[in-house]
Design a protein around this motif. Structure first.
Motif, PDB file in Angstrom:
ATOM      1  N   PHE A  55       5.219  -0.383  31.977  1.00 41.84           N
ATOM      2  CA  PHE A  55       7.314  -0.605  31.803  1.00 41.84           C
ATOM      3  C   PHE A  55       7.354   0.534  31.409  1.00 41.84           C
ATOM      4  CE2 PHE A  55       4.062  -3.276  29.346  1.00 41.84           C
ATOM      5  CZ  PHE A  55       5.403  -5.039  29.306  1.00 41.84           C
ATOM      6  N   ASP A  56       8.988   0.371  32.022  1.00 45.28           N
ATOM      7  CA  ASP A  56       9.268   1.943  31.724  1.00 45.28           C
ATOM      8  C   ASP A  56      10.655   1.451  30.217  1.00 45.28           C
ATOM      9  OD1 ASP A  56      11.612   3.580  32.257  1.00 45.28           O
ATOM     10  OD2 ASP A  56      12.811   2.095  34.274  1.00 45.28           O
ATOM     11  N   ARG A  57      10.009   2.738  30.066  1.00 39.34           N
ATOM     12  CA  ARG A  57      10.385   3.061  28.713  1.00 39.34           C
ATOM     13  C   ARG A  57      12.060   3.593  28.112  1.00 39.34           C
ATOM     14  NH1 ARG A  57       5.182   2.563  28.315  1.00 39.34           N
ATOM     15  NH2 ARG A  57       3.771   1.655  27.213  1.00 39.34           N
ATOM     16  N   SER A  58      12.567   4.102  29.397  1.00 33.13           N
ATOM     17  CA  SER A  58      13.845   4.555  29.089  1.00 33.13           C
ATOM     18  C   SER A  58      14.926   3.647  29.677  1.00 33.13           C
ATOM     19  CB  SER A  58      13.490   5.449  30.948  1.00 33.13           C
ATOM     20  OG  SER A  58      13.626   4.864  31.845  1.00 33.13           O
ATOM     21  N   ALA A  59      14.477   2.300  30.311  1.00 34.02           N
ATOM     22  CA  ALA A  59      15.877   1.316  29.818  1.00 34.02           C
ATOM     23  C   ALA A  59      15.089   0.234  29.491  1.00 34.02           C
ATOM     24  CB  ALA A  59      14.764   0.246  30.944  1.00 34.02           C
ATOM     25  N   HIS A  60      16.618  -0.360  29.108  1.00 30.40           N
ATOM     26  CA  HIS A  60      17.055  -1.389  27.670  1.00 30.40           C
ATOM     27  C   HIS A  60      18.405  -2.300  27.565  1.00 30.40           C
ATOM     28  CE1 HIS A  60      16.249   2.166  24.811  1.00 30.40           C
ATOM     29  NE2 HIS A  60      16.922   3.424  25.371  1.00 30.40           N
ATOM     30  N   PRO A  61      16.901  -3.345  27.433  1.00 27.97           N
ATOM     31  CA  PRO A  61      15.431  -3.695  27.148  1.00 27.97           C
ATOM     32  C   PRO A  61      14.453  -2.478  28.146  1.00 27.97           C
ATOM     33  CG  PRO A  61      15.835  -5.422  28.135  1.00 27.97           C
ATOM     34  CD  PRO A  61      17.693  -5.091  28.304  1.00 27.97           C
ATOM     35  N   ALA A  62      13.340  -2.515  27.140  1.00 25.39           N
ATOM     36  CA  ALA A  62      12.037  -2.440  28.377  1.00 25.39           C
ATOM     37  C   ALA A  62      11.751  -3.715  29.646  1.00 25.39           C
ATOM     38  CB  ALA A  62      10.902  -1.786  27.293  1.00 25.39           C
ATOM     39  N   ALA A  63      11.354  -2.288  30.861  1.00 23.77           N
ATOM     40  CA  ALA A  63      11.734  -2.812  32.126  1.00 23.77           C
ATOM     41  C   ALA A  63      10.639  -2.855  32.931  1.00 23.77           C
ATOM     42  CB  ALA A  63      13.398  -2.549  33.320  1.00 23.77           C
ATOM     43  N   LEU A  64       9.859  -4.011  33.574  1.00 27.55           N
ATOM     44  CA  LEU A  64       8.682  -3.974  34.054  1.00 27.55           C
ATOM     45  C   LEU A  64       8.974  -3.100  35.036  1.00 27.55           C
ATOM     46  CD1 LEU A  64       7.524  -7.458  33.891  1.00 27.55           C
ATOM     47  CD2 LEU A  64       6.138  -5.641  32.794  1.00 27.55           C
ATOM     48  N   THR A  65       7.979  -1.901  35.690  1.00 27.59           N
ATOM     49  CA  THR A  65       7.635  -1.266  36.916  1.00 27.59           C
ATOM     50  C   THR A  65       7.515  -1.737  37.610  1.00 27.59           C
ATOM     51  OG1 THR A  65       5.556  -0.740  36.174  1.00 27.59           O
ATOM     52  CG2 THR A  65       7.679   1.232  35.022  1.00 27.59           C
ATOM     53  N   PRO A  66       7.287  -1.447  39.186  1.00 22.17           N
ATOM     54  CA  PRO A  66       7.411  -1.961  40.536  1.00 22.17           C
ATOM     55  C   PRO A  66       5.694  -2.723  40.205  1.00 22.17           C
ATOM     56  CG  PRO A  66       8.954  -0.427  40.643  1.00 22.17           C
ATOM     57  CD  PRO A  66       8.488  -0.078  39.090  1.00 22.17           C
ATOM     58  N   ALA A  67       4.681  -1.612  39.334  1.00 27.58           N
ATOM     59  CA  ALA A  67       3.874  -2.122  39.625  1.00 27.58           C
ATOM     60  C   ALA A  67       3.570  -2.981  38.437  1.00 27.58           C
ATOM     61  CB  ALA A  67       2.666  -1.127  39.121  1.00 27.58           C
ATOM     62  N   GLY A  68       4.044  -3.099  36.815  1.00 23.76           N
ATOM     63  CA  GLY A  68       4.085  -4.014  36.116  1.00 23.76           C
ATOM     64  C   GLY A  68       4.737  -5.103  36.860  1.00 23.76           C
ATOM     65  N   GLN A  69       5.313  -5.633  37.626  1.00 27.35           N
ATOM     66  CA  GLN A  69       6.221  -6.465  38.390  1.00 27.35           C
ATOM     67  C   GLN A  69       4.991  -7.138  39.046  1.00 27.35           C
ATOM     68  OE1 GLN A  69       9.566  -5.937  40.458  1.00 27.35           O
ATOM     69  NE2 GLN A  69      11.309  -4.765  38.347  1.00 27.35           N
ATOM     70  N   ARG A  70       4.072  -6.145  40.092  1.00 19.60           N
ATOM     71  CA  ARG A  70       2.844  -6.681  40.631  1.00 19.60           C
ATOM     72  C   ARG A  70       1.395  -7.668  39.805  1.00 19.60           C
ATOM     73  NH1 ARG A  70       1.169  -9.696  44.784  1.00 19.60           N
ATOM     74  NH2 ARG A  70      -0.737  -9.051  45.605  1.00 19.60           N
ATOM     75  N   PHE A  71       1.473  -6.595  38.477  1.00 18.53           N
ATOM     76  CA  PHE A  71       0.638  -7.453  37.863  1.00 18.53           C
ATOM     77  C   PHE A  71       0.703  -8.788  36.797  1.00 18.53           C
ATOM     78  CE2 PHE A  71      -1.799  -6.539  33.563  1.00 18.53           C
ATOM     79  CZ  PHE A  71      -2.477  -5.949  33.801  1.00 18.53           C
ATOM     80  N   LEU A  72       2.596  -8.852  36.507  1.00 24.09           N
ATOM     81  CA  LEU A  72       2.735  -9.823  35.607  1.00 24.09           C
ATOM     82  C   LEU A  72       1.704 -11.360  36.293  1.00 24.09           C
ATOM     83  CD1 LEU A  72       4.289 -10.946  33.436  1.00 24.09           C
ATOM     84  CD2 LEU A  72       5.750 -10.925  34.458  1.00 24.09           C
ATOM     85  N   PRO A  73       2.337 -11.428  37.775  1.00 26.50           N
ATOM     86  CA  PRO A  73       1.787 -13.407  38.060  1.00 26.50           C
ATOM     87  C   PRO A  73       0.538 -12.875  38.226  1.00 26.50           C
ATOM     88  CG  PRO A  73       2.693 -11.427  39.564  1.00 26.50           C
ATOM     89  CD  PRO A  73       3.299 -10.942  38.464  1.00 26.50           C
ATOM     90  N   LEU A  74      -0.123 -12.193  38.403  1.00 28.58           N
ATOM     91  CA  LEU A  74      -1.081 -11.486  38.741  1.00 28.58           C
ATOM     92  C   LEU A  74      -2.244 -11.967  37.598  1.00 28.58           C
ATOM     93  CD1 LEU A  74      -1.568  -9.369  41.099  1.00 28.58           C
ATOM     94  CD2 LEU A  74      -2.377 -11.644  42.123  1.00 28.58           C
ATOM     95  N   LEU A  75      -1.699 -11.946  36.066  1.00 26.31           N
ATOM     96  CA  LEU A  75      -2.211 -11.312  34.461  1.00 26.31           C
ATOM     97  C   LEU A  75      -1.811 -13.233  34.893  1.00 26.31           C
ATOM     98  CD1 LEU A  75      -3.441 -10.815  32.147  1.00 26.31           C
ATOM     99  CD2 LEU A  75      -0.963 -10.193  31.584  1.00 26.31           C
ATOM    100  N   GLN A  76      -1.075 -13.311  34.384  1.00 27.49           N
ATOM    101  CA  GLN A  76      -0.954 -14.933  34.552  1.00 27.49           C
ATOM    102  C   GLN A  76      -1.750 -15.810  34.962  1.00 27.49           C
ATOM    103  OE1 GLN A  76       3.236 -15.255  35.933  1.00 27.49           O
ATOM    104  NE2 GLN A  76       4.310 -14.773  34.083  1.00 27.49           N
TER     105      GLN A  76
END
Length: 330
Positions: A55-76
């Motif tokens: 997560f990119d904590r500097s963004a509001h709301p907190a946004a997924l980093t490129p790694a998080g975006q890749r991680f999300l569908p695999l985790l689903q």
């Protein structure tokens, strides 16, 4: 950062999904019914396990980093597969609990069990049935491992098996008879090719150690079969020439085939050779004193079983044991 040897907590995955959905630590923590500091520690622990920030904590709301975006569908996919696995496991458990599970020796699974089962089904709605056919030793193992509810096998009052020693409840369903038989002599119809006491030695087709029928035969006619399977013994007075074990197997059906081929004398269940005796392709190789009476038995688990299994046991127990049995002509 890096996962090292730290184990993964599945709760972190659910926390990740909640934060990815809301983008807000407070709302995600509330949705997960956890205090925000603990929730934040879970997200950080997951990132430590993955080895990158998700997560990119500097963004509001907190946004997924490129790694998080890749991680999300695999985790689903992972969570969906875990849920599917849980559902299938429960369904398998429910099916097994509702089914009847039998282990039957090879010979009885071919001869007695199908006819007996039809009779039971005419009186009781049974539902799914699972049957495993194997040697007597393997059937006992299945019962001892609680993988089946019932074992169908031959038995003898004077030759206890492991289930008898373990005091498993048992019912006698019918009677059978081990009869020494041989192929008919080609030049003398109705006469055995091999006769007990006639030749020196008589070739015998024997049961292996895994066979319950073999255990019975070795006990009732001790001394007939050598431990090594190749020596000659005189089992009783009046039998001058003894026997020699020339072939060993734990399948009675295989011993029957070898007997039909003229390879020797086999003690076979009467229930297995009715047609062959009628047609004359197999004939008695000795008088009735060589016959070995046996029982057809049904063992059950000692502890309480599923309702369907208990209903079947109650039905069999309530019948007059042996009244409908197939007692062979002697």
């Amino acid at each position: 950062m890096g996962p090292g040897n730290r184990p993964l907590d599945l709760e972190w995955l659910e926390d990740f999904m909640a934060l990815a959905d809301t983008g807000n630590f407070s709302r995600a923590a509330e949705a997960r019914a956890i205090a925000q500091p603990a929730f934040s520690r879970h997200i950080r622990s997951l990132e430590d396990w993955v080895g990158v920030e998700l997560f990119d904590r500097s963004a509001h709301p907190a946004a997924l980093t490129p790694a998080g975006q890749r991680f999300l569908p695999l985790l689903q996919n992972v969570l969906a597969n875990l849920e599917a696995a849980r559902i299938k496991a429960r369904a398998a458990h429910d099916t097994a609990a509702a089914s009847l599970r039998f282990a039957a020796t090879h010979v009885l699974s071919l001869t007695f069990f199908p006819r007996w089962l039809v009779g039971m089904e005419a009186q009781l709605r049974m539902g799914p049935i699972q049957t495993m056919s194997d040697s007597s030793l393997a059937c006992e193992d299945l019962m001892l491992q609680r993988r089946v509810q019932f074992v169908l096998c031959h038995g003898h009052a004077a030759v206890p098996g492991r289930l008898d020693e373990g005091q498993y409840p048992v019912l006698r369903l019918s009677d059978d008879l081990l009869r020494p038989v041989s192929a008919a002599a080609p030049d003398a119809p109705g006469q055995p090719l091999h006769r007990i006491g006639q030749y020196s030695p008589v070739p015998v087709l024997a049961y292996s150690e895994a066979s319950g029928l073999g255990r019975i035969m070795r006990s009732r006619m001790r001394g007939m079969f050598a431990d090594g399977g190749d020596a000659v013994h005189a089992p009783q007075p009046g039998m001058e020439h003894g026997v020699a074990v020339v072939f060993t197997a734990h399948h009675a059906a295989l011993l029957k085939t070898m007997a039909l081929e003229g390879r020797g004398v086999a003690w076979l269940p009467h229930s297995l050779i009715t047609e062959e005796l009628r047609s004359g392709s197999l004939v008695p190789a000795g008088d009735d004193s060589w016959n070995v009476p046996v029982e057809i038995r049904l063992y059950r688990q000692r502890s309480e079983m599923a309702p369907a299994a208990e209903a079947l046991w109650a039905l069999v127990q309530g019948q007059q044991v042996g009244s409908a049995g197939n007692v062979p002509d002697q």
